[in-house]
Design a protein around this motif. Structure first.
Motif, PDB file in Angstrom:
ATOM      1  N   TRP A   1      33.935  37.052  28.659  1.00 16.22           N
ATOM      2  CA  TRP A   1      33.699  38.749  29.288  1.00 16.22           C
ATOM      3  C   TRP A   1      32.029  39.513  29.035  1.00 16.22           C
TER       4      TRP A   1
ATOM      5  N   SER B   1      37.219  34.951  39.068  1.00 17.38           N
ATOM      6  CA  SER B   1      38.938  35.650  38.694  1.00 17.38           C
ATOM      7  C   SER B   1      39.087  36.998  39.959  1.00 17.38           C
TER       8      SER B   1
ATOM      9  N   PHE C   1      32.971  35.890  37.793  1.00 17.76           N
ATOM     10  CA  PHE C   1      33.080  37.029  39.022  1.00 17.76           C
ATOM     11  C   PHE C   1      33.909  36.680  39.486  1.00 17.76           C
TER      12      PHE C   1
ATOM     13  N   MET D   1      30.842  38.200  32.592  1.00 15.32           N
ATOM     14  CA  MET D   1      32.210  39.382  33.542  1.00 15.32           C
ATOM     15  C   MET D   1      31.445  40.847  33.863  1.00 15.32           C
ATOM     16  N   HIS D   2      31.212  41.777  32.617  1.00 14.17           N
ATOM     17  CA  HIS D   2      30.793  42.599  32.623  1.00 14.17           C
ATOM     18  C   HIS D   2      29.402  42.710  32.928  1.00 14.17           C
TER      19      HIS D   2
ATOM     20  N   ARG E   1      29.981  42.736  36.320  1.00 12.02           N
ATOM     21  CA  ARG E   1      30.110  44.223  36.824  1.00 12.02           C
ATOM     22  C   ARG E   1      29.306  45.243  36.883  1.00 12.02           C
ATOM     23  N   LEU E   2      28.849  44.870  35.619  1.00  8.80           N
ATOM     24  CA  LEU E   2      27.320  45.962  35.891  1.00  8.80           C
ATOM     25  C   LEU E   2      25.826  45.909  36.867  1.00  8.80           C
TER      26      LEU E   2
END
Lengths: 722, 205
Positions: B176, B154, B151, B179-180, B183-184
């Motif tokens: 990914w 990026s 995270f 990353m997801h 984010r969550l």
């Protein structure tokens, strides 16, 4: 239709790159339909902006982003900086003179520390040994002596200031003992003349040869190249490898090899002028702070009598070239640690350009290993010098791989050839040796990038298998908690039994239809030592698409083996995944009825009324088919071997073709080049070939530290490889 | 003021000796390192390594840019090395990421659980950026390394996915997923902390 989870993934992606129109449309629809989705999107966006701002503030040094160092931390860091400054050997910068007291002792101490292990000859016990023969040059001449730089057998070297040209220079002069010897005077002059005649960027330039105005003693002035030698750089490189566990090793080696190529150029030039150095060693190569490489100390050089230079040299008092060449105790010239066999045996008729090629090979040897080639011959312990020389003259030269691990094989081969015992086996010319090293270096970046691909492929193969294993486990867990499982335990009548068996058979048939890698699924009752199948659905052994429920009369009733016992010790819903082979269980204990290795996941079934173990559900996955499918994918590897242990190859693929003969054979016997990887994978999950960038290994454990699979990949060979 | 070496102009022009580095650049480098690593000990360690490398390679400092910028360049390299090493070490343990927030937020069909997110500030809600940033920082600290590293690389370092995969030695799909999850988890954490703080402030009033 996009579900919320997929939509949230699109929200994440949209914050990193733009979405396609279709994705955007689907996402907008999802956002308008769901409050949660909209909240998540808005909040993520806000967090994103906040983190970007945080990055900007950190870059600009904004103090609001957090506290700085504590006082205690500052004290720790300060102490560490001071320690580092103390231990670093600072070279005087050009144009800056140091007082004779100043940092002299500190610098010498530092040099002695690093020099110790190299048996360097130019070390001194203290400054007392550096008393200048005369300090008067400071008065009337243009040179002011600043501090001692080094001490050799014949003379001392001083850092001095050229007052006219305002630059630092190095002055070499004869020491007290040598001043008494006519031969030493001749050698000294000869050294100066040879050095002066060799004009090459990597050979130290001589500025002046002269006699002290007051004492008449000889000295010559040359460029000051600092005190850092290739020996220091080699020690630093190997220390870094040792301390940082291999990090930066590649870069350090590349730099040292670049310096090595410069040395080769200088020696090739000297050979072209008929000069053989005869005392090549890392200590005789200076490295300045700007990457310039300078070959020093041509005091033992030999000149071909028929060369152009020979006629230009001046010989006094009848000192002939051959006589001077053979001085130093009458027989042997050079430093034993790096000496060629023909030098050690005193066979001076055979000392020629190839003796220098041996010396260059010896420098390459020390770059690769951090040790001098003959360090093990006893000279470190000050053994009888004659014995040491005898050993060098009679024994085969050592190979780098004997003293250090991780020596690139191709470089080792170059080194071994340069250091061949018989001089006619060595490279014919320095240029050939340099070419070989250059070719190896040129192949490295291509090789590294190919290796990156290989690593990625190896990891993907492992990840693919891990994902298959996870699927297998999830499915077996699910198959063990279906309603018919408990109903079959409690069924009171044959009719009830038949009904529930049919239902379970139908579900299991569906499972095999949906998962092409599954060979069979069975529900067994396990009582004591006996395992009795209740339901079994299997794929036809040769007719792949035929799936059949096994009739009751053909269901198996076998003795349980170690695997079943282990399954029954698991708690409810705990899956045991293992590689099982009947051949390991003894002749009568087989469940599968063949000698193949099966990838099996099994879950114990507990009677819900009594809460006692009742039996197990197991799925037999076709590991051979799974691995064959993996091997059929495009790969840059020239060879892939999958093995369940060092003695059992599961599959071997060479340039895309499966080698059917290799199955069940030993990895160590069949493919010995994987041995290092196999050894490493006993303890680690991954083997990365830092040395040759050729082999990659990855390990997946099914039962930690007990059972698993190894993927071994070998890179294809590129065009540039030596 | 002209003698104050901390002014930007002076920083551009002056190369100060290593013994003064701690006072001049220590806090700046530490804050930068902390913003990337979220671990005080690790940040101190990379700052120390930076200073030692700075002394060792002092001769390579060309003097064209600021010395602070030169040291920051070294620090960035050290942070990359540190993160790479940490990832290598952690990945060796297990291949299952234990920190998957999706099961808390989605049901079995992949739909949001009711009330998974309630964040809906009204247009007149005044969000103080500094406070919000502090909440985000607190939540970043709670993220597992594996997620935080991708995270931050990026978003903070603006690196593209290819570069991150190379640095962390991971596949794009793995990137990914991480990353997801980051984010969550971050959104969930920030929301609950923010709403919590807001409720507390409300009571106090």
């Amino acid at each position: 239709m996009l579900n919320d989870r997929k939509a949230s993934e699109l929200v994440t992606k949209s914050l990193h790159h733009s979405l396609s129109d279709a994705e955007l449309k689907a996402l907008e629809k999802n956002l308008s339909d769901s409050k949660e989705a909209e909240s998540f999107a808005r909040l993520s966006n806000k967090i994103h902006d906040s983190v970007v701002e945080m990055a900007t503030l950190a870059e600009t040094g904004d103090e609001t982003i957090g506290p700085g160092l504590t006082d205690e931390a500052k004290r720790r860091l300060q102490a560490s900086i001071e320690g580092a400054q103390r231990s670093s050997v600072n070279l005087p910068e050009p144009g800056k003179t140091l007082g004779r007291e100043g940092r002299m002792n500190e610098t010498l101490d530092g040099q002695l520390d690093t020099a110790g292990s190299w048996g360097r000859q130019m070390v001194a016990e203290g400054s007392a040994g550096y008393e200048p023969v005369s300090g008067l040059r400071a008065g009337e001449s243009r040179f002011t002596v600043i501090r001692p730089l080094g001490k050799g057998g014949l003379g001392n070297v001083w850092l001095a200031r050229d007052e006219r040209l305002k630059r630092n220079v190095a002055i070499k002069e004869l020491n007290k003992e040598a001043l008494q010897s006519d031969k030493a005077w001749q050698r000294f002059r000869r050294e100066a003349e040879i050095t002066g005649m060799l004009e090459h960027p990597a050979i130290v330039p001589l500025y002046q040869y002269g006699l002290d105005k007051n004492t008449g003693e000889p000295f010559y002035v040359m460029r000051f190249v600092g005190k850092r030698t290739l020996a220091d750089a080699i020690i630093e490189h190997h220390e870094r490898i040792r301390l940082e566990a291999g990090d930066d090793g590649g870069l350090g080696l590349h730099r040292l090899l670049s310096a090595f190529l410069d040395i080769c150029q200088a020696i090739a030039y000297a050979h072209s002028r008929g000069v053989i150095h005869r005392d090549l060693k890392p200590e005789n190569v200076a490295l300045d702070n700007f990457g310039q490489v300078i070959v020093l100390d041509w005091g033992l050089a030999k000149i071909s009598e028929d060369s152009e230079l020979a006629s230009q040299l001046s010989w006094d008092n009848g000192g002939s070239e051959p006589a001077l060449s053979q001085t130093v105790d009458g027989e042997v010239v050079g430093t034993p640690l790096y000496m060629a066999p023909e030098q050690a045996s005193g066979d001076l008729d055979h000392v020629d350009e190839r003796t220098d090629i041996y010396g260059l090979g010896a420098i390459l040897f020390s770059i690769l290993t951090g040790c001098a080639p003959h360090e093990g011959s006893g000279e470190k312990e000050k053994a009888n010098i004659k014995q040491v020389l005898k050993a060098i003259a009679e024994k085969r030269s050592p190979e780098p791989g004997e003293l250090a691990r991780n020596v690139p094989r191709e470089l080792e081969a170059i080194c071994v050839k340069a250091m061949a015992f018989k001089s006619y086996m060595r490279y014919e010319q320095v240029a050939r040796l340099a070419e070989a090293v250059e070719l190896w270096m040129a192949g490295q970046s291509e090789k590294k990038s190919r290796y990156e691909h290989l690593r990625m492929e190896g990891r993907e193969l492992r990840a693919d298998l891990q994902s298959s294993v996870r699927d297998l486990e999830t499915n077996s867990r699910f198959m063990a908690c279906l309603p018919p499982i408990q109903e079959l335990i409690t069924a009171a009548t044959e009719q009830e039994l038949a009904v529930w068996r049919d239902r379970l058979t139908t579900i299991y048939r569906g499972l095999l239809t949906a998962n092409a890698d599954f060979k069979a699924v069975a529900y067994c009752k396990i009582e004591g030592e006996i395992c009795t199948e209740i339901v079994r659905v299997e794929r036809h052994s040769s007719e792949f698409s035929t799936i059949r429920g096994v009739p009751r009369s053909r269901l198996r009733r076998v003795k349980t083996n170690a695997f079943f016992k282990q399954v029954m010790q698991q708690k409810p819903e705990e899956v045991l995944t293992s590689l099982v082979c009947d051949a390991q269980c003894g002749p009568n204990d087989g469940y599968f009825g063949d000698e193949e290795v099966h990838l099996v996941a099994a879950v114990p079934v507990y009677d819900s009324n009594t809460e006692e173990p009742f039996g197990a559900v197991l799925i037999d996955c076709d590991i051979d088919r799974l691995l064959r499918r993996q091997m059929s994918k495009h790969t840059t590897a020239s060879e892939i071997v999958v093995a369940c242990d060092i003695h059992h190859v599961m599959i071997r693929s060479q340039l895309g073709h499966i080698d059917e003969e290799a199955v069940s054979k030993s990895v160590v016997d069949e493919t010995p080049y994987f041995n290092r990887a196999v050894e490493s994978l006993q303890e680690h999950l991954e083997f990365i070939d830092e040395t040759d960038a050729e082999i990659y290994g990855a390990r997946i454990w099914l039962i930690p530290n007990e059972q698993g699979l190894m993927y071994l990949l070998r890179a294809g060979r590129g065009q540039n490889q030596v | 003021m002209a003698n104050d070496p901390s002014t930007a102009a002076d920083l551009e022009a002056t190369a100060i000796p290593p013994e003064q580095w701690i006072d001049q650049y220590g806090d700046y480098l530490y804050r930068y390192a902390y913003s990337r690593l979220r671990d005080g000990n690790a940040a101190e360690e990379v700052v120390q390594e930076t200073f030692l490398a700075g002394i060792r390679y002092a001769h390579q400092y060309a003097g064209t840019g600021s010395q602070r910028g030169w040291l920051l360049g070294i620090l960035k390299r050290k942070i990359i090395d540190h993160v790479r090493q940490r990832n290598r070490y952690e990945r060796a343990g297990s291949y299952v990421d234990e920190n998957d927030p999706t099961s808390q937020l989605f049901d079995a069909q992949g739909n949001w659980k009711t009330g998974a997110f309630r964040w809906s500030p009204q247009p007149d809600d005044h969000i103080r950026e500094v406070e919000f940033r502090q909440v985000v920082e607190g939540c970043l600290e709670k993220l597992p390394h594996t997620q935080r590293d991708v995270f931050q690389k990026s978003v903070m370092d603006e690196k593209d996915s290819e570069e991150i995969c190379k640095e962390l030695d991971i596949t794009p799909s793995n990137l990914w997923v991480r990353m997801h999850r980051a984010r969550l988890a971050l959104a969930k954490c920030v929301e609950s902390k923010w709403l919590n703080d807001k409720e507390k402030t409300g009571h106090a009033e």
